[in-house]
Design a protein around this motif. Structure first.
Motif, PDB file in Angstrom:
ATOM      1  N   HIS A  65       5.444   1.558 -33.249  1.00 12.92           N
ATOM      2  CA  HIS A  65       4.761   1.641 -34.539  1.00 12.92           C
ATOM      3  C   HIS A  65       5.756   1.650 -35.692  1.00 12.92           C
ATOM      4  O   HIS A  65       5.534   0.999 -36.724  1.00 12.92           O
ATOM      5  N   ARG A  66       6.859   2.351 -35.553  1.00 17.16           N
ATOM      6  CA  ARG A  66       7.783   2.525 -36.667  1.00 17.16           C
ATOM      7  C   ARG A  66       8.939   1.523 -36.646  1.00 17.16           C
ATOM      8  O   ARG A  66       9.496   1.220 -37.706  1.00 17.16           O
ATOM      9  N   ILE A  67       9.320   1.020 -35.468  1.00 17.59           N
ATOM     10  CA  ILE A  67      10.511   0.175 -35.374  1.00 17.59           C
ATOM     11  C   ILE A  67      10.188  -1.197 -34.786  1.00 17.59           C
ATOM     12  O   ILE A  67      10.666  -2.214 -35.272  1.00 17.59           O
ATOM     13  N   GLY A  68       9.386  -1.231 -33.713  1.00 14.30           N
ATOM     14  CA  GLY A  68       9.084  -2.490 -33.040  1.00 14.30           C
ATOM     15  C   GLY A  68      10.120  -2.885 -32.019  1.00 14.30           C
ATOM     16  O   GLY A  68      10.035  -3.963 -31.418  1.00 14.30           O
ATOM     17  N   PHE A  69      11.118  -2.043 -31.813  1.00 15.98           N
ATOM     18  CA  PHE A  69      12.208  -2.289 -30.857  1.00 15.98           C
ATOM     19  C   PHE A  69      12.454  -1.013 -30.080  1.00 15.98           C
ATOM     20  O   PHE A  69      12.340   0.099 -30.615  1.00 15.98           O
ATOM     21  N   PHE A  70      12.809  -1.123 -28.813  1.00 17.46           N
ATOM     22  CA  PHE A  70      13.310   0.012 -28.057  1.00 17.46           C
ATOM     23  C   PHE A  70      14.160  -0.500 -26.907  1.00 17.46           C
ATOM     24  O   PHE A  70      14.135  -1.690 -26.572  1.00 17.46           O
ATOM     25  N   GLN A  71      14.951   0.377 -26.348  1.00 15.19           N
ATOM     26  CA  GLN A  71      15.727   0.076 -25.154  1.00 15.19           C
ATOM     27  C   GLN A  71      15.047   0.738 -23.969  1.00 15.19           C
ATOM     28  O   GLN A  71      14.487   1.822 -24.105  1.00 15.19           O
ATOM     29  N   LEU A  72      15.096   0.093 -22.840  1.00 14.40           N
ATOM     30  CA  LEU A  72      14.419   0.607 -21.652  1.00 14.40           C
ATOM     31  C   LEU A  72      15.394   0.686 -20.487  1.00 14.40           C
ATOM     32  O   LEU A  72      15.933  -0.340 -20.049  1.00 14.40           O
ATOM     33  N   ARG A  73      15.609   1.900 -20.004  1.00 18.63           N
ATOM     34  CA  ARG A  73      16.363   2.052 -18.751  1.00 18.63           C
ATOM     35  C   ARG A  73      15.399   1.772 -17.605  1.00 18.63           C
ATOM     36  O   ARG A  73      14.415   2.482 -17.423  1.00 18.63           O
ATOM     37  N   SER A 115      -3.191  -5.332 -32.561  1.00 18.44           N
ATOM     38  CA  SER A 115      -3.264  -3.926 -32.974  1.00 18.44           C
ATOM     39  C   SER A 115      -3.596  -3.771 -34.452  1.00 18.44           C
ATOM     40  O   SER A 115      -3.516  -2.664 -34.994  1.00 18.44           O
ATOM     41  N   GLY A 116      -3.945  -4.850 -35.120  1.00 15.96           N
ATOM     42  CA  GLY A 116      -4.281  -4.781 -36.534  1.00 15.96           C
ATOM     43  C   GLY A 116      -3.109  -4.350 -37.401  1.00 15.96           C
ATOM     44  O   GLY A 116      -3.307  -3.756 -38.470  1.00 15.96           O
ATOM     45  N   GLY A 117      -1.876  -4.647 -36.966  1.00 17.22           N
ATOM     46  CA  GLY A 117      -0.692  -4.289 -37.734  1.00 17.22           C
ATOM     47  C   GLY A 117      -0.110  -2.935 -37.388  1.00 17.22           C
ATOM     48  O   GLY A 117       0.918  -2.549 -37.942  1.00 17.22           O
ATOM     49  N   TYR A 118      -0.748  -2.213 -36.467  1.00 20.72           N
ATOM     50  CA  TYR A 118      -0.209  -0.889 -36.112  1.00 20.72           C
ATOM     51  C   TYR A 118       1.123  -1.034 -35.368  1.00 20.72           C
ATOM     52  O   TYR A 118       2.072  -0.281 -35.625  1.00 20.72           O
ATOM     53  N   LEU A 119       1.196  -1.981 -34.442  1.00 25.17           N
ATOM     54  CA  LEU A 119       2.453  -2.282 -33.757  1.00 25.17           C
ATOM     55  C   LEU A 119       3.224  -3.314 -34.573  1.00 25.17           C
ATOM     56  O   LEU A 119       2.634  -4.148 -35.260  1.00 25.17           O
ATOM     57  N   LEU A 120       4.543  -3.279 -34.477  1.00 23.67           N
ATOM     58  CA  LEU A 120       5.392  -4.126 -35.314  1.00 23.67           C
ATOM     59  C   LEU A 120       6.055  -5.247 -34.517  1.00 23.67           C
ATOM     60  O   LEU A 120       6.689  -4.986 -33.480  1.00 23.67           O
ATOM     61  N   ALA A 121       5.913  -6.464 -34.995  1.00 28.63           N
ATOM     62  CA  ALA A 121       6.727  -7.580 -34.523  1.00 28.63           C
ATOM     63  C   ALA A 121       7.959  -7.636 -35.416  1.00 28.63           C
ATOM     64  O   ALA A 121       7.912  -8.137 -36.540  1.00 28.63           O
ATOM     65  N   THR A 122       9.049  -7.083 -34.942  1.00 26.32           N
ATOM     66  CA  THR A 122      10.215  -6.853 -35.791  1.00 26.32           C
ATOM     67  C   THR A 122      11.141  -8.068 -35.831  1.00 26.32           C
ATOM     68  O   THR A 122      11.495  -8.611 -34.781  1.00 26.32           O
ATOM     69  N   GLU A 151       2.218   6.468 -39.196  1.00 26.62           N
ATOM     70  CA  GLU A 151       3.462   7.185 -39.461  1.00 26.62           C
ATOM     71  C   GLU A 151       4.525   6.335 -40.136  1.00 26.62           C
ATOM     72  O   GLU A 151       5.659   6.782 -40.290  1.00 26.62           O
ATOM     73  N   ARG A 152       4.193   5.127 -40.546  1.00 29.43           N
ATOM     74  CA  ARG A 152       5.158   4.304 -41.277  1.00 29.43           C
ATOM     75  C   ARG A 152       5.064   4.620 -42.754  1.00 29.43           C
ATOM     76  O   ARG A 152       3.974   4.660 -43.328  1.00 29.43           O
ATOM     77  N   GLU A 153       6.209   4.794 -43.393  1.00 28.55           N
ATOM     78  CA  GLU A 153       6.249   5.118 -44.810  1.00 28.55           C
ATOM     79  C   GLU A 153       5.897   3.899 -45.660  1.00 28.55           C
ATOM     80  O   GLU A 153       6.175   2.759 -45.291  1.00 28.55           O
ATOM     81  N   VAL A 154       5.286   4.133 -46.818  1.00 28.91           N
ATOM     82  CA  VAL A 154       4.971   3.042 -47.738  1.00 28.91           C
ATOM     83  C   VAL A 154       6.245   2.326 -48.154  1.00 28.91           C
ATOM     84  O   VAL A 154       6.289   1.099 -48.282  1.00 28.91           O
ATOM     85  N   GLU A 155       7.318   3.097 -48.347  1.00 31.46           N
ATOM     86  CA  GLU A 155       8.587   2.482 -48.761  1.00 31.46           C
ATOM     87  C   GLU A 155       9.072   1.489 -47.712  1.00 31.46           C
ATOM     88  O   GLU A 155       9.656   0.463 -48.024  1.00 31.46           O
ATOM     89  N   PHE A 156       8.818   1.819 -46.436  1.00 28.46           N
ATOM     90  CA  PHE A 156       9.227   0.920 -45.360  1.00 28.46           C
ATOM     91  C   PHE A 156       8.453  -0.390 -45.430  1.00 28.46           C
ATOM     92  O   PHE A 156       9.010  -1.470 -45.290  1.00 28.46           O
ATOM     93  N   GLU A 157       7.166  -0.304 -45.689  1.00 27.12           N
ATOM     94  CA  GLU A 157       6.356  -1.510 -45.778  1.00 27.12           C
ATOM     95  C   GLU A 157       6.817  -2.398 -46.924  1.00 27.12           C
ATOM     96  O   GLU A 157       6.948  -3.600 -46.792  1.00 27.12           O
ATOM     97  N   ARG A 158       7.076  -1.788 -48.080  1.00 30.55           N
ATOM     98  CA  ARG A 158       7.407  -2.599 -49.255  1.00 30.55           C
ATOM     99  C   ARG A 158       8.840  -3.097 -49.235  1.00 30.55           C
ATOM    100  O   ARG A 158       9.115  -4.239 -49.535  1.00 30.55           O
ATOM    101  N   GLY A 159       9.780  -2.213 -48.888  1.00 33.14           N
ATOM    102  CA  GLY A 159      11.182  -2.589 -48.956  1.00 33.14           C
ATOM    103  C   GLY A 159      11.706  -3.210 -47.694  1.00 33.14           C
ATOM    104  O   GLY A 159      12.801  -3.746 -47.685  1.00 33.14           O
ATOM    105  N   GLY A 160      10.922  -3.154 -46.612  1.00 26.88           N
ATOM    106  CA  GLY A 160      11.418  -3.662 -45.346  1.00 26.88           C
ATOM    107  C   GLY A 160      10.748  -4.949 -44.939  1.00 26.88           C
ATOM    108  O   GLY A 160      11.146  -6.035 -45.293  1.00 26.88           O
TER     109      GLY A 160
END
Length: 367
Positions: free
Chosen positions: A37-45, A261-268, A306-315
């Motif tokens: 939701h917040r990053i769209g990326f993770f590492q998986l062991r 997901s209607g934008g809830y998940l991120l394609a980063t 849980e994503r900040e408005v600043e993240f949406e606009r500036g990111g």
């Protein structure tokens, strides 16, 4: 033009462990929701037998070490389904040449009729396998089976993370996910090189192996060596994704996951800097079935945002390109993307089709 923020302001991809999904699924799902939701990326062991990723990476090294004639024996220019070997600079991202060699693979199927409709049916077909390297096919097929199993587990974990019924996300994937796999080699270049020449360059003049883009599918799992160079866009700047070697898979979500997901998940957005030494990677793209219509699922109202408005606009919104619009049908979007990235193969094998602009620079395939 986007303002460039210091990379340490970005959120770095967390490290998750697939074994936690099997022992404490609720806790794993919470961590997964935060990452997706917040990053769209993770590492998986992962917990694959060590020989599985090691042999896959070694196959990539061995293939690209073959003589040019052996690599060229599976040249993608002979494939209407865009399969096979591509030399450096053949594929392009956002109009700039990708400075890597690669092999494109997908489900082995009988070839589609030359003028099959809808056009995305022409993405069905056989893979090309090099006669000089008989070990490649069984290694790839065994690896794909393992990756598909991991993706199914992650799909179920995302359902729990989104508080959806178990299996809800598989409805866009099954009965026949149109996976894709690449073997990729990025040729080395000094990081101190000044901007200019072929390919793309970042804002500081560093050469890019692949320019900034989002993946069009559902979920991507990347096996890579320890060379580094992969970067993700986070909070208005690029952050390095650690190169964990064969024990760690880098995972990112594609545009299908964001749409469903209607934008809830991120394609980063992400990109690859050309490394000081050759870099090898094997990305596996877990995609919907070609005919899948991608419609947003109804998420529970109590799901926290849980994503900040600043993240949406500036990111993200600063980075996104208006012409990068996804069609409702996954296959139509996949065919459009390949046609745009490989115009010579598109025109040679599909003369009855053309790539049309439908306003605002948005491309679609017309027939």
């Amino acid at each position: 033009r986007c303002r460039r923020h210091p990379s340490d302001m970005g959120l770095r991809p967390p490290l998750l462990d697939i074994r936690a999904w099997r022992t404490d699924p609720e806790r794993f799902a919470r961590s997964l929701r935060h990452a997706c939701h917040r990053i769209g990326f993770f590492q998986l062991r992962h917990d694959l037998p060590p020989a599985v990723p090691a042999s896959m990476l070694q196959c990539a090294r061995d293939f690209f070490a073959l003589p040019a004639a052996d690599k060229g024996s599976i040249c993608y220019s002979r494939s209407p389904a865009f399969r096979g070997y591509m030399g450096q600079g053949v594929e392009n991202t956002a109009g700039a040449a990708d400075l890597r060699e690669q092999v494109e693979l997908a489900p082995d199927e009988p070839p589609a009729p030359p003028r099959a409709l809808p056009p995305y049916e022409r993405l069905r077909g056989p893979n090309q396998w090099p006669g000089a390297m008989p070990a490649l096919r069984p290694t790839v097929e065994g690896y794909v089976e393992r990756m598909a199993g991991l993706c199914d587990e992650l799909s179920d974990a995302l359902c729990l993370a989104l508080r959806l019924p178990q299996g809800a996300l598989r409805s866009v994937l099954y009965p026949a996910p149109h996976w894709q796999l690449k073997l990729a080699r990025y040729s080395p270049v000094a990081r101190s090189s000044a901007g200019g020449g072929a390919g793309a360059w970042d804002e500081a003049g560093a050469p890019l192996g692949v320019g900034a883009h989002t993946d069009s599918g559902f979920l991507t799992l990347v096996l890579q060596d320890g060379g580094g160079g992969l970067q993700a866009w986070s909070r208005g700047g690029w952050v390095d994704v650690p190169a964990g070697g064969p024990d760690i898979l880098v995972c990112n979500l594609g545009e299908v996951a964001q749409l469903v997901s209607g934008g809830y998940l991120l394609a980063t957005p992400h990109r690859v800097l050309r490394p000081p030494a050759a870099r090898y990677s094997v990305p596996f793209f877990y995609n919907p079935r070609l005919g899948a219509e991608i419609l947003p699922l109804q998420l529970p109202e109590e799901l926290p945002w849980e994503r900040e408005v600043e993240f949406e606009r500036g990111g993200r919104l600063c980075w996104e390109r208006p012409q990068n619009v996804m069609h409702g049908c996954f296959g139509a979007n996949a065919f459009k993307s390949l046609a745009r990235s490989h115009p010579s193969v598109f025109s040679a094998h599909h003369p009855d089709l053309r790539l049309c602009q439908i306003g605002g620079g948005v491309a679609t395939v017309c027939f």
